[in-house]
Each structure stands twice: as C-alpha cells, then as structure tokens.
Write an enzyme that holds these catalytic residues in place. Structure first.
Site, mmCIF file in Angstrom:
data_model
loop_
_atom_site.group_PDB
_atom_site.id
_atom_site.type_symbol
_atom_site.label_atom_id
_atom_site.label_comp_id
_atom_site.label_asym_id
_atom_site.label_seq_id
_atom_site.Cartn_x
_atom_site.Cartn_y
_atom_site.Cartn_z
ATOM 1 N N ARG A 296 0.857 -1.192 0.000
ATOM 2 C CA ARG A 296 0.000 0.000 0.000
ATOM 3 C C ARG A 296 0.888 1.236 0.000
ATOM 4 N NH1 ARG A 296 -5.448 -1.957 1.875
ATOM 5 N NH2 ARG A 296 -5.293 -4.064 1.050
ATOM 6 N N GLU B 282 0.368 4.183 0.705
ATOM 7 C CA GLU B 282 -0.261 5.277 1.454
ATOM 8 C C GLU B 282 0.776 5.955 2.342
ATOM 9 O OE1 GLU B 282 -2.825 2.590 3.330
ATOM 10 O OE2 GLU B 282 -4.156 2.429 1.607
ATOM 11 N N HIS C 110 -0.298 1.186 10.513
ATOM 12 C CA HIS C 110 -0.177 1.085 9.052
ATOM 13 C C HIS C 110 1.267 0.893 8.643
ATOM 14 C CE1 HIS C 110 -4.062 3.281 9.209
ATOM 15 N NE2 HIS C 110 -4.324 2.531 8.160
ATOM 16 N N ARG D 100 -1.597 -7.028 12.517
ATOM 17 C CA ARG D 100 -2.582 -6.422 13.423
ATOM 18 C C ARG D 100 -3.168 -7.459 14.362
ATOM 19 N NH1 ARG D 100 -6.116 -1.910 10.249
ATOM 20 N NH2 ARG D 100 -4.373 -0.644 9.495
HETATM 21 P P1 AMO Z 1 -8.455 -4.078 3.412
HETATM 22 O O1 AMO Z 1 -7.878 -3.034 2.543
HETATM 23 O O2 AMO Z 1 -9.381 -3.647 4.506
HETATM 24 O O3 AMO Z 1 -9.293 -5.132 2.564
HETATM 25 O O4 AMO Z 1 -7.271 -4.927 4.049
HETATM 26 C C1 AMO Z 1 -7.534 -6.077 4.831
HETATM 27 C C2 AMO Z 1 -6.744 -6.040 6.127
HETATM 28 O O5 AMO Z 1 -5.340 -5.955 5.847
HETATM 29 C C3 AMO Z 1 -4.700 -5.179 6.830
HETATM 30 N N1 AMO Z 1 -4.079 -3.992 6.209
HETATM 31 C C4 AMO Z 1 -2.987 -3.381 6.666
HETATM 32 N N2 AMO Z 1 -2.172 -3.649 7.697
HETATM 33 C C5 AMO Z 1 -1.133 -2.821 7.910
HETATM 34 N N3 AMO Z 1 -0.834 -1.762 7.133
HETATM 35 C C6 AMO Z 1 -1.617 -1.441 6.080
HETATM 36 N N4 AMO Z 1 -1.330 -0.370 5.307
HETATM 37 C C7 AMO Z 1 -2.757 -2.274 5.799
HETATM 38 N N5 AMO Z 1 -3.720 -2.268 4.864
HETATM 39 C C8 AMO Z 1 -4.516 -3.312 5.130
HETATM 40 C C9 AMO Z 1 -5.756 -4.741 7.826
HETATM 41 C C10 AMO Z 1 -7.016 -4.838 6.993
HETATM 42 O O6 AMO Z 1 -8.168 -5.028 7.806
HETATM 43 N N6 AMO Z 1 -9.588 -6.951 -0.558
HETATM 44 C C11 AMO Z 1 -9.973 -6.615 0.789
HETATM 45 C C12 AMO Z 1 -10.204 -7.848 1.652
HETATM 46 C C13 AMO Z 1 -11.407 -8.655 1.229
HETATM 47 O O7 AMO Z 1 -12.476 -8.076 1.046
HETATM 48 O O8 AMO Z 1 -11.284 -9.872 1.103
HETATM 49 C C14 AMO Z 1 -8.886 -5.738 1.418
HETATM 50 O O9 AMO Z 1 -7.766 -5.702 0.986
HETATM 51 O O10 AMO Z 1 -5.770 -5.655 8.909
#
Ligand code: AMO
Length: 420
Positions: free
Chosen positions: A201, A203, A210, A394
């Site tokens: 990601r 971001e 994150h 997480r």
């Molecule tokens: P989402 O974007 O909510 O859903 O991501 C799912 C889970 O992944 C973890 N996560 C992260 N952990 C740490 N840093 C980050 N930048 C980060 N981004 C995400 C979180 C989050 O809840 N495609 C959908 C899933 C689905 O619908 O099956 C998805 O990616 O714990």
C-alpha cells in the site's frame, strides 16, 4: 539431565566475575543457561579467556549438568571445554538483555540484534504459531492454499495508492490485495482458497497500525454468503488465540502475558447501530454514508470492549466488488472485524453477476476496460462467493498488546524506512 554431559552453543548473554569463580550465562531462543567457571577446574589460561568473552559472542561449551538450587532454574553447567566460535565487537548497537531501554529507530536499525531480545523474539515465535493455527484451520476446512501474483497490471481496490515498478517496457505495480485473483479462482472452480502473502500500500500513513508492506491472510469461498465467511473468520481468530495460549506458554511468560481467549460468537453491530452509538457521544456527529473515523472507532472499541463485527455498510463506501442487498441497494454485505483497538479484517459477499459488477465499477468512477482480465471470469459461470482479508501483524499486535505494528514485523517498511 543432572550429571549428564552436554554441549551447548549460544550467545554470551552476560559474564559475572567474582574472583576465583565467574559465571558465563549463555542464551538461545529457548532461554538462559548458567555456566559456572571455576579457576581451579579450568586452569588459569582458560579461566582468564572465558571470563573476558565479549557479550553476545557465539560460544560453545561442553560440560556436565549439575543441579544447583542457587542457579537460575536450578541447574548449572560445569564446563570442561569453552570455545569462542565468533567474537562480538564492542560496543554493541543495543543491549539484548533488555536492561537498557532504547528507541524504536535504534532497535530497527540493528534489528538482527534487537530480535535477540527475548521479548522481541517471543512475539515472532507466537506469530509463527498463529500462522500454523490458521493454516491448520484452513486445511481442516478443505481450503486450498494458493499464491497469486504480486506484480500486477492494475489496481485492486481502485485507488491510487499503488507502487509503480518498471517491468521491461511496461508499467506494472505491486499488488494491493489478492482480491481480484482469489475471485477469479472462484470462477476457476477452486471453490475455497486461501493465501498468506504480502500486500503493498503506497499510502503516506505515519501511524502505529499502518505499514507500506503487510502480510494479509486472504480467504475466498464459493456458494458462501457474508454471514458464512464471518463465522469462519471468528472461528479462525479464536482458534489462533487458543492455539497460542496452549502452545506458546514460554513466550507468553517472557512477554508477561496472561492471554484471554475471546468468546464466540463475536457481537455483530450494523453500521447504522454504530452511528447511533457514536452519536450518543458528545462531539461525534456523523452522517449516514460517512466512513467511521479513528475517533469513532476508538469510542466504539472502548464501549464494546471485545472483538466485534461491523456489518451492513453503505454501498457508497465499500469497494465495487461488495454485493448490495437486493431489497435495499444502498446497503451492502460488507463487514469489518474489529478489535477494540483497530480494524483487523474486512470482507464481503461479492457481486457475482457480470452486468451488476460492470455497473458497480462505473458507479465508482472506474473504467471497466482496465478490469477486462477480471471481468472475463464473470462471463462464463461465476458461483456466488464471499471472502475476507485479515492483517497478520494487526492480529498479532492486538493479541499481544504490542504498542506498535512495527513490533510485529521483522523488517517493517514505512514512509521513511527501506533498510534493513
Ligand atoms: P483491506 O484493505 O481492509 O481489505 O485490508 C484487509 C486487512 O489488511 C490489513 N491492512 C494493513 N495492515 C497494515 N498496514 C496497512 N497499510 C494495511 N492495509 C490493510 C488490515 C485490513 O483489515 N480486498 C480486501 C479484503 C477482502 O475483502 O477480502 C482488502 O484488501 O488488517
């Protein structure tokens, strides 16, 4: 093993010198062992060498085990041979005995040495047990483990938060989520798949929860709805807690944790109920259709106090692949799994009809042409399906009450950190 001859190898945790007698404490991932150095028994030369071994050197000791009530855990080693396999330089970048605290950045800069600290290591050993428990659970449920590409041509979630990479003469990206691939595998007739792998990601977050690279545990199940995969998710999470509480006693002791296994089933709260709860709190004024901000999440977490699901989200704030309810299309079958501290997972029943999916992609302001490779799988018989993605770090972070997600990732990648 009282009286037995043993050979131990490990790091020189510390030496204590009391004159004619000295102690060398060896450490490995399972704990500490006291090696008692007696000048009379070792001879002057070896005794002198042994008591000046620099901390953290790799040392081999051969000797006899002796029960000694005054030694830590009741045993000591009386050595007949001591060999420094590889000496450590001084000074050390940080103190692996955890007596001296140090800044997170210093720790991450010398992560290999930071991981020698028992409490840091314990978290990663527990993480491995969490993975084993989840894998065992999936296999027991007849789910097939898969790997999907991390180098991709298009965004998954439709956002702009992608890392571009150069791929010969084309532009490519690091994948944000296996979402599109796991759905295509439902069209491939694989029925139930899971994947444990990295997501990327781009971001610019700078928070404690994150990272720019994370490990996601993804599940997708054909002929299942959102309710069915929520049950699999809560069972998988509680199973991981139970497995850790039964199999990681030493690590939990090192962390000083008494792990409580959450109770099933988790509470289900609709998005609308969450808004009502939050509006009881002075200052939180949210409109239907707003995403829940961190403050609202914190408030909900504090008032609920345990894991819970947030369900029935507005279709407008969930991704295009989330299935709206037939009788009220502004609400969808998307859900989030929440720990009182943060979101752990999100998932949904998916849109499986081709025309509806194209419509949803357009509604979100995206171009269906960019999704052709994915949409193709919806034209020749796509079973209804649902799934979720769970963030490994997480899950571990909240389970072990770690302050920062970086404590649950060996070599974290964030806005400022690309090494080690
Ligand atoms: P989402 O974007 O909510 O859903 O991501 C799912 C889970 O992944 C973890 N996560 C992260 N952990 C740490 N840093 C980050 N930048 C980060 N981004 C995400 C979180 C989050 O809840 N495609 C959908 C899933 C689905 O619908 O099956 C998805 O990616 O714990």
């Amino acid at each position: 093993m009282d009286g037995k001859e043993v050979t131990l190898a490990g790091f020189a945790h510390e030496t204590r010198d009391l004159g004619g007698i000295a102690f060398l404490v060896l450490r490995d991932r399972k704990g500490l062992a006291q090696v008692t150095l007696v000048k009379k028994l070792l001879g002057k030369e070896v005794f002198k060498m042994a008591r000046t071994i620099s901390r953290e050197s790799v040392v081999l000791v051969r000797g006899n085990v002796k029960a000694e009530p005054k030694a830590p855990r009741g045993y000591e080693i009386l050595p007949s041979e001591i060999r420094v396999i590889n000496a450590a330089q001084v000074p050390l970048p940080l103190d692996p005995t955890e007596k001296v605290e140090c800044e997170l950045d210093t720790r991450l800069d010398a992560r290999f040495m930071d991981i020698r600290r028992p409490s840091v290591l314990a978290a990663f050993e527990i993480e491995s047990s969490v993975l084993k428990s989840l894998r065992d659970y999936f296999y027991q449920k007849g789910v097939t483990e898969v790997f999907t590409p991390k180098i991709v041509a298009a965004a998954t979630e439709g956002g702009t938060d992608l890392f571009p990479i150069s791929y010969f003469e084309k532009e490519a990206f690091l994948n944000q989520s296996p979402q599109l691939y796991k759905q295509m595998l439902m069209g491939a007739g694989m029925d139930r798949v899971f994947e444990i792998g990295p997501i990327f990601r781009a971001e610019e977050h700078d928070t404690r929860r994150h990272l720019n690279e994370a490990i996601s545990i993804d599940l997708e199940v054909s002929f299942a709805d959102d309710k069915a995969v929520m049950e699999l998710l809560e069972e998988a999470v509680v199973g991981a807690y139970r497995y850790v509480s039964e199999n990681c006693r030493y690590q939990l002791e090192v962390l000083g944790l008494n792990l409580a296994v959450p109770k099933l089933p988790f509470r289900r709260i609709t998005y609308t109920e969450a808004l009502d709860l939050a509006s009881e709190k002075v200052g939180v004024k949210m409109q239907w259709g707003d995403d829940l901000d961190t403050e609202t999440e914190r408030f909900l977490g504090e008032s609920i106090g345990e894991h819970y699901f947030l369900t029935d989200w507005p279709s407008s704030i969930k991704p295009y692949y989330t299935l709206p309810y037939e009788d009220r299309p502004d609400v969808c079958r998307g859900f989030d799994l929440m720990h009182p501290r943060m979101e752990l997972a999100s998932g949904a029943q998916r849109v499986h009809g081709y025309d509806q999916l194209v419509g949803r992609i357009k509604e979100k302001g995206l171009d269906p042409d960019g999704f052709e490779f994915y949409l193709k799988a919806f034209r020749y018989g796509m079973p209804p399906h649902a799934g979720w993605g769970l963030g490994l770090s997480r899950l571990v972070m909240t389970m072990l009450n770690l302050e920062n997600i970086r404590d649950a990732v060996l070599f974290p990648r964030d806005r400022r950190r690309l090494v080690p």
